[in-house]
Scaffold this motif. Structure first.
Motif, PDB file in Angstrom:
ATOM      1  N   ILE A 200     -41.115  15.028 -22.866  1.00 56.07           N
ATOM      2  CA  ILE A 200     -41.569  16.276 -23.504  1.00 56.07           C
ATOM      3  C   ILE A 200     -41.513  17.487 -22.569  1.00 56.07           C
ATOM      4  O   ILE A 200     -41.812  18.595 -22.985  1.00 56.07           O
ATOM      5  CB  ILE A 200     -43.010  16.121 -24.066  1.00 56.07           C
ATOM      6  N   ALA A 201     -41.157  17.276 -21.315  1.00 59.49           N
ATOM      7  CA  ALA A 201     -41.085  18.414 -20.376  1.00 59.49           C
ATOM      8  C   ALA A 201     -40.094  19.444 -20.911  1.00 59.49           C
ATOM      9  O   ALA A 201     -39.099  19.083 -21.548  1.00 59.49           O
ATOM     10  CB  ALA A 201     -40.630  17.913 -19.007  1.00 59.49           C
ATOM     11  N   PRO A 202     -40.362  20.742 -20.667  1.00 52.63           N
ATOM     12  CA  PRO A 202     -39.403  21.754 -21.145  1.00 52.63           C
ATOM     13  C   PRO A 202     -38.057  21.621 -20.455  1.00 52.63           C
ATOM     14  O   PRO A 202     -37.981  21.222 -19.294  1.00 52.63           O
ATOM     15  CB  PRO A 202     -40.071  23.086 -20.777  1.00 52.63           C
ATOM     16  N   PHE A 203     -37.002  21.947 -21.205  1.00 50.67           N
ATOM     17  CA  PHE A 203     -35.658  21.954 -20.631  1.00 50.67           C
ATOM     18  C   PHE A 203     -35.307  23.381 -20.221  1.00 50.67           C
ATOM     19  O   PHE A 203     -35.611  24.328 -20.958  1.00 50.67           O
ATOM     20  CB  PHE A 203     -34.620  21.501 -21.664  1.00 50.67           C
ATOM     21  N   LEU A 204     -34.683  23.534 -19.078  1.00 56.46           N
ATOM     22  CA  LEU A 204     -34.161  24.834 -18.659  1.00 56.46           C
ATOM     23  C   LEU A 204     -32.641  24.753 -18.642  1.00 56.46           C
ATOM     24  O   LEU A 204     -32.070  23.749 -18.217  1.00 56.46           O
ATOM     25  CB  LEU A 204     -34.660  25.192 -17.255  1.00 56.46           C
ATOM     26  N   LEU A 205     -32.013  25.838 -19.094  1.00 57.87           N
ATOM     27  CA  LEU A 205     -30.549  25.838 -19.213  1.00 57.87           C
ATOM     28  C   LEU A 205     -29.977  27.154 -18.730  1.00 57.87           C
ATOM     29  O   LEU A 205     -30.632  28.201 -18.877  1.00 57.87           O
ATOM     30  CB  LEU A 205     -30.156  25.661 -20.690  1.00 57.87           C
ATOM     31  N   ASN A 206     -28.770  27.104 -18.178  1.00 61.91           N
ATOM     32  CA  ASN A 206     -28.111  28.372 -17.838  1.00 61.91           C
ATOM     33  C   ASN A 206     -27.604  29.028 -19.122  1.00 61.91           C
ATOM     34  O   ASN A 206     -27.757  28.483 -20.222  1.00 61.91           O
ATOM     35  CB  ASN A 206     -26.991  28.153 -16.808  1.00 61.91           C
ATOM     36  N   HIS A 207     -26.981  30.189 -18.953  1.00 61.72           N
ATOM     37  CA  HIS A 207     -26.628  30.980 -20.128  1.00 61.72           C
ATOM     38  C   HIS A 207     -25.712  30.221 -21.101  1.00 61.72           C
ATOM     39  O   HIS A 207     -25.956  30.174 -22.301  1.00 61.72           O
ATOM     40  CB  HIS A 207     -25.965  32.282 -19.679  1.00 61.72           C
ATOM     41  N   LYS A 208     -24.662  29.605 -20.550  1.00 56.34           N
ATOM     42  CA  LYS A 208     -23.694  28.944 -21.432  1.00 56.34           C
ATOM     43  C   LYS A 208     -24.296  27.732 -22.144  1.00 56.34           C
ATOM     44  O   LYS A 208     -24.119  27.540 -23.344  1.00 56.34           O
ATOM     45  CB  LYS A 208     -22.455  28.531 -20.625  1.00 56.34           C
ATOM     46  N   GLN A 209     -25.040  26.922 -21.385  1.00 57.89           N
ATOM     47  CA  GLN A 209     -25.652  25.731 -21.998  1.00 57.89           C
ATOM     48  C   GLN A 209     -26.706  26.136 -23.033  1.00 57.89           C
ATOM     49  O   GLN A 209     -26.883  25.463 -24.051  1.00 57.89           O
ATOM     50  CB  GLN A 209     -26.277  24.838 -20.918  1.00 57.89           C
ATOM     51  N   TYR A 210     -27.406  27.241 -22.760  1.00 60.34           N
ATOM     52  CA  TYR A 210     -28.410  27.741 -23.701  1.00 60.34           C
ATOM     53  C   TYR A 210     -27.729  28.158 -25.017  1.00 60.34           C
ATOM     54  O   TYR A 210     -28.154  27.773 -26.102  1.00 60.34           O
ATOM     55  CB  TYR A 210     -29.153  28.926 -23.067  1.00 60.34           C
ATOM     56  N   ALA A 211     -26.640  28.910 -24.872  1.00 57.75           N
ATOM     57  CA  ALA A 211     -25.916  29.369 -26.064  1.00 57.75           C
ATOM     58  C   ALA A 211     -25.343  28.172 -26.838  1.00 57.75           C
ATOM     59  O   ALA A 211     -25.399  28.121 -28.074  1.00 57.75           O
ATOM     60  CB  ALA A 211     -24.787  30.312 -25.649  1.00 57.75           C
ATOM     61  N   PHE A 227     -35.452  26.567 -22.670  1.00 54.97           N
ATOM     62  CA  PHE A 227     -35.504  27.981 -22.317  1.00 54.97           C
ATOM     63  C   PHE A 227     -34.307  28.374 -21.462  1.00 54.97           C
ATOM     64  O   PHE A 227     -33.784  27.555 -20.698  1.00 54.97           O
ATOM     65  CB  PHE A 227     -36.789  28.280 -21.525  1.00 54.97           C
ATOM     66  N   HIS A 228     -33.938  29.625 -21.568  1.00 61.32           N
ATOM     67  CA  HIS A 228     -32.940  30.233 -20.702  1.00 61.32           C
ATOM     68  C   HIS A 228     -33.572  30.317 -19.312  1.00 61.32           C
ATOM     69  O   HIS A 228     -34.697  30.802 -19.173  1.00 61.32           O
ATOM     70  CB  HIS A 228     -32.624  31.626 -21.246  1.00 61.32           C
ATOM     71  N   LEU A 246     -30.799  21.141 -16.965  1.00 63.26           N
ATOM     72  CA  LEU A 246     -29.543  20.431 -17.270  1.00 63.26           C
ATOM     73  C   LEU A 246     -28.378  21.383 -17.065  1.00 63.26           C
ATOM     74  O   LEU A 246     -28.412  22.519 -17.551  1.00 63.26           O
ATOM     75  CB  LEU A 246     -29.540  19.932 -18.705  1.00 63.26           C
ATOM     76  N   THR A 247     -27.378  20.924 -16.366  1.00 62.38           N
ATOM     77  CA  THR A 247     -26.249  21.810 -16.092  1.00 62.38           C
ATOM     78  C   THR A 247     -24.937  21.039 -15.997  1.00 62.38           C
ATOM     79  O   THR A 247     -24.923  19.799 -15.969  1.00 62.38           O
ATOM     80  CB  THR A 247     -26.514  22.616 -14.799  1.00 62.38           C
ATOM     81  N   HIS A 248     -23.850  21.781 -15.941  1.00 59.44           N
ATOM     82  CA  HIS A 248     -22.521  21.187 -15.886  1.00 59.44           C
ATOM     83  C   HIS A 248     -22.317  20.495 -14.533  1.00 59.44           C
ATOM     84  O   HIS A 248     -22.826  20.952 -13.514  1.00 59.44           O
ATOM     85  CB  HIS A 248     -21.474  22.294 -16.082  1.00 59.44           C
ATOM     86  N   SER A 249     -21.586  19.418 -14.551  1.00 57.56           N
ATOM     87  CA  SER A 249     -21.371  18.596 -13.352  1.00 57.56           C
ATOM     88  C   SER A 249     -20.927  19.371 -12.119  1.00 57.56           C
ATOM     89  O   SER A 249     -21.287  19.035 -11.007  1.00 57.56           O
ATOM     90  CB  SER A 249     -20.306  17.544 -13.628  1.00 57.56           C
ATOM     91  N   THR A 250     -20.142  20.410 -12.312  1.00 59.38           N
ATOM     92  CA  THR A 250     -19.586  21.127 -11.167  1.00 59.38           C
ATOM     93  C   THR A 250     -20.652  21.877 -10.357  1.00 59.38           C
ATOM     94  O   THR A 250     -20.392  22.319  -9.249  1.00 59.38           O
ATOM     95  CB  THR A 250     -18.522  22.144 -11.632  1.00 59.38           C
ATOM     96  N   SER A 251     -21.862  22.025 -10.914  1.00 64.74           N
ATOM     97  CA  SER A 251     -22.919  22.749 -10.190  1.00 64.74           C
ATOM     98  C   SER A 251     -23.606  21.871  -9.156  1.00 64.74           C
ATOM     99  O   SER A 251     -24.415  22.350  -8.378  1.00 64.74           O
ATOM    100  CB  SER A 251     -23.997  23.236 -11.164  1.00 64.74           C
TER     101      SER A 251
END
Ligand SMILES: [Zn+2]
Length: 336
Positions: A200-211, A227-228, A246-251
């Protein structure tokens, strides 16, 4: 269709794995055809997409796939896009095209093509969970990408991996923030998997993943609270230190230096253990979006096509898989 069907007259596979059906249709590639099907957004299935758009090909895909494609590649071409729901029919010259559900990343479709002469051709694209969400096509000619085509590519724990991942993330959250690294589309799948298993923890995402997540929600996915990462709420959550980013593998390389954070990378190329520790705060989880060898064989066995075409451009050990099917299942198999 008779047993001695002339495969080259019906289809060819081009240099980047595109499946070309005469002048009408190419699946997951660019070619000199009227239309192109995109089965999902992974880059090995979207080769030459900009060329296809420049040449004004009609682009067919599920509504989610087409919206994600536009978002990721930054194009708008509404007049060329033909969204097609699962099970809906699209008429193209002498062909009827139907997309069927595959469990892989959200939006993924298999393709079933029916010629007016009665011939049926199916392409599985990438899939897992055979018969458990992934429909089993039963065309006369089946085309498959044997991503894990060698008998040693077996993950005995596949059935439990979603629970194992959720348990690991829950445990790591008790120590601090968790970063998860995955490819496009997989991020949203993992968000869904974690929510279903009580994270249940909040997810944080960068701009592209958020969109991308906003689009996925519009198409029916349930992702819980996210959240963004640059929004005011996002910044506050980050300060509190209880979240999953959560982010793309390349990060991965640039983010792994923060020692308070646990890092979880998802990879399908792990067969012996469901997960392993890489160092103090980094883990590798064998979470795959592809069937292992056993499930590939199961699909073909239950489909029983007259001819199986193994798409070598997107297979690993395609030759091994083709000869296994030909000898063990007694199905005529071609490696193209
Ligand atoms: Zn894929």
């Amino acid at each position: 269709m008779s047993d001695d069907i002339a495969v080259p007259e019906l289809l060819r596979i081009n240099d980047h794995g595109g499946i070309v059906l005469g002048g009408s249709l190419v699946i997951d590639g660019h070619d000199d055809t009227q239309a192109r099907v995109v089965t999902h957004i992974h880059s090995d299935h979207t080769v030459g997409l900009m060329n296809s758009l420049r040449c004004r090909r009609r682009i067919i895909g599920t509504p989610l796939t087409l919206e994600w494609l536009s978002l990721i590649n930054g194009f708008t071409a509404p007049s060329l896009l033909n969204p097609l729901e699962y099970g809906q029919r699209f008429r193209l010259g002498e062909l009827n095209v139907v997309l069927e559900k595959a469990i892989h990343i959200p939006g993924t479709a298999q393709v079933l093509v029916e010629h007016d002469d009665g011939t049926t051709i199916g392409y599985t694209s990438d899939f897992k969970k055979v018969g458990r969400g992934t429909e089993i096509l039963q065309p006369e000619m089946l085309i498959i990408d044997a991503v894990y085509g060698h008998p040693s590519y077996v993950r005995e724990f596949d059935e439990f991996i979603e629970t194992i991942l959720a348990d690991l993330v829950s445990e790591l959250l008790s120590r601090g923030p968790v970063h998860i690294y995955a490819y496009y589309g997989k991020v949203q799948e993992v968000m869904h998997v974690l929510r279903e298993r009580g994270v249940i923890a909040p997810f944080l995402l960068n701009h592209k993943q958020y969109a991308m997540s906003k689009v996925a929600e519009r198409h029916g996915m349930r992702l819980g609270e996210y959240f963004h990462s640059s929004s005011q709420e996002g910044v506050e959550i980050m300060r509190d230190g209880w979240y999953v980013y959560l982010t793309h593998s390349t990060s991965y390389a640039k983010l792994q230096r923060n020692t308070k954070v646990s890092h979880v990378t998802l990879s399908g190329w792990e067969f012996s253990h469901p997960y392993r520790r890489i160092n103090d705060n980094s883990y590798l989880v064998a979470f795959s979006d592809h069937s292992d060898f056993k499930e590939l064989v199961e699909y073909v066995e239950r489909s029983r096509p007259k001819v199986l075409v193994v798409n070598n451009a997107r297979s690993s050990q395609g030759r091994v898989f083709a000869s296994y099917v030909a000898s063990r299942l007694n199905i005529r198999t071609l490696l193209l």
